[in-house]
Design a protein around this motif. Structure first.
Motif, short mmCIF file in Angstrom:
data_model
loop_
_atom_site.label_atom_id
_atom_site.label_comp_id
_atom_site.label_asym_id
_atom_site.label_seq_id
_atom_site.Cartn_x
_atom_site.Cartn_y
_atom_site.Cartn_z
N ALA A 50 0.90 -1.33 0.01
CA ALA A 50 -0.17 -0.02 0.22
C ALA A 50 0.92 1.27 0.08
CB ALA A 50 -0.95 0.02 1.23
N ARG A 51 0.39 2.05 -0.94
CA ARG A 51 1.04 3.61 -0.87
C ARG A 51 0.01 4.84 -0.51
NH1 ARG A 51 6.14 4.18 -3.43
NH2 ARG A 51 6.83 2.23 -4.56
N ASP A 52 0.54 5.72 -0.02
CA ASP A 52 -0.21 6.72 0.11
C ASP A 52 -0.64 7.75 -0.94
OD1 ASP A 52 2.11 8.50 -0.07
OD2 ASP A 52 2.59 8.59 2.09
N PHE A 61 0.80 10.16 -1.73
CA PHE A 61 1.92 10.85 -2.35
C PHE A 61 2.71 9.99 -2.82
CE2 PHE A 61 0.26 13.65 1.02
CZ PHE A 61 0.07 15.05 0.32
N GLY A 62 2.59 8.81 -2.95
CA GLY A 62 3.27 7.66 -3.59
C GLY A 62 4.15 7.03 -2.65
N GLY A 63 4.33 7.49 -1.27
CA GLY A 63 5.34 6.97 -0.44
C GLY A 63 4.60 5.79 0.30
N TRP A 64 5.41 4.73 0.93
CA TRP A 64 4.80 3.78 1.61
C TRP A 64 4.00 4.10 2.52
CZ3 TRP A 64 5.31 -0.09 -1.53
CH2 TRP A 64 6.21 -0.15 -2.34
N GLU A 65 2.70 3.34 2.62
CA GLU A 65 1.77 3.94 3.81
C GLU A 65 2.09 3.05 5.40
OE1 GLU A 65 -3.17 3.90 4.26
OE2 GLU A 65 -2.28 3.27 2.46
N PHE A 66 2.55 1.87 5.10
CA PHE A 66 2.97 1.24 6.48
C PHE A 66 4.33 0.64 6.53
CE2 PHE A 66 -1.50 0.49 5.24
CZ PHE A 66 -2.33 0.86 6.53
N GLN A 67 4.82 0.75 7.76
CA GLN A 67 6.14 0.22 7.96
C GLN A 67 6.05 -1.23 7.86
OE1 GLN A 67 7.66 1.59 11.85
NE2 GLN A 67 8.48 3.51 10.72
N VAL A 68 7.25 -1.77 7.58
CA VAL A 68 7.13 -3.44 7.45
C VAL A 68 8.21 -3.86 8.48
CG1 VAL A 68 8.10 -5.18 5.91
CG2 VAL A 68 6.79 -3.65 5.04
N SER A 69 7.62 -5.01 9.29
CA SER A 69 8.62 -5.64 10.66
C SER A 69 8.43 -6.87 10.55
CB SER A 69 7.79 -4.97 11.76
OG SER A 69 8.50 -5.40 12.79
N PRO A 70 9.33 -7.45 10.76
CA PRO A 70 10.86 -6.87 11.36
C PRO A 70 11.74 -6.80 10.23
CG PRO A 70 10.72 -9.23 11.66
CD PRO A 70 9.45 -8.96 11.03
#
Length: 254
Positions: A197-199, A201-210
């Motif tokens: 998912a992107r927001d 503005f084209g940035g990643w919407e969620f951090q990926v962990s770990p």
């Protein structure tokens, strides 16, 4: 093999179809698309735009021609058979499907269709997954979900990936329902769509962990694998002759 090639080979193989030609998963431009299954209660679109991104990854990394416009369906019989792959997503409990939708999904999945289930709730036994298990039990009372082995074709249909990936890493394996060797249902508890998912503005919407960027990259690759598996089933595993693939695909309604 894209769906245009699939249809061409289908005709060449002389297989019998008792549904209309338009019921074979293609839009007017013969591009591969997918559909999001809607339902009442809960949240059937927890990662808006992520399915479009999933298709874009397929188009970017393979020769498959894609239709990036994701259809929204309620499980009516005619609309189900317009798509080779249906996605059921959510992050909370939802209401039971109507009985006719259960029957339609049983027919679709038994006739060669594929259902990918993506949980965004961050739990392996949360309310959404429990609702999914309830509905799958209604669709296939005699076929329980079971662990998908690491050597399954979905892990190597395009990229070599040894486990389900996503925004999280809480489940080490897919769960699935099988029609003989073919997985007709795959369940991923790791929120694959959350990693795509992107927001606005084209940035990643969620951090990926770990695993950070590496984990996200593998999730993008897995997205390609899943769509390719929906189109080609076990071709990558056994390299069988095309007519045999088509017989196993059984994309017809008896």
């Amino acid at each position: 093999m894209n769906r245009r090639t699939f249809l061409h080979l289908l005709g060449a193989a002389g297989l019998s179809l008792t549904i209309a030609p338009t019921a074979l998963a293609l839009d007017e431009q013969h591009r591969v698309g997918l559909a999001r299954l809607r339902y009442r209660g809960g949240n059937d679109n927890p990662r808006p735009g992520a399915l479009r991104r999933m298709l874009q990854e397929v188009g970017r990394h393979t020769s498959v021609e894609i239709n990036p416009d994701v259809a929204e369906i309620w499980g009516e019989r005619e609309e189900l058979f317009l798509h080779p792959m249906i996605v059921l997503a959510g992050d909370r409990a939802f209401e039971p499907f109507p009985e006719d939708v259960i029957e339609n999904l049983r027919l679709y999945l038994s006739s060669g269709g594929f259902l990918y289930i993506d949980s965004a709730e961050g739990l392996t036994d949360g309310p959404f997954i429990n609702s999914v298990r309830r509905e799958l039990q209604r669709i296939f009372p005699d076929r329980p979900l079971r662990t998908v082995p690491r050597e399954h074709t979905v892990h190597k249909s395009f990229y070599l990936i040894d486990r389900p990936m996503g925004r999280l890493d809480i489940a080490g394996n897919f769960e699935g329902i099988f029609d003989e060797e073919r997985a007709c249902v795959l369940l991923n508890a790791n929120d694959l769509l959350g990693a795509l998912a992107r927001d606005a503005f084209g940035g990643w919407e969620f951090q990926v962990s770990p695993g950070g960027d590496r984990q996200r990259d593998m999730a993008q690759r897995l997205a390609v694998n899943i769509v390719l598996y929906a189109l080609t089933i076990d071709y990558k595993a056994d390299q069988v002759h095309i007519p045999f693939i088509l017989r196993r695909r059984r994309w017809r309604v008896d």
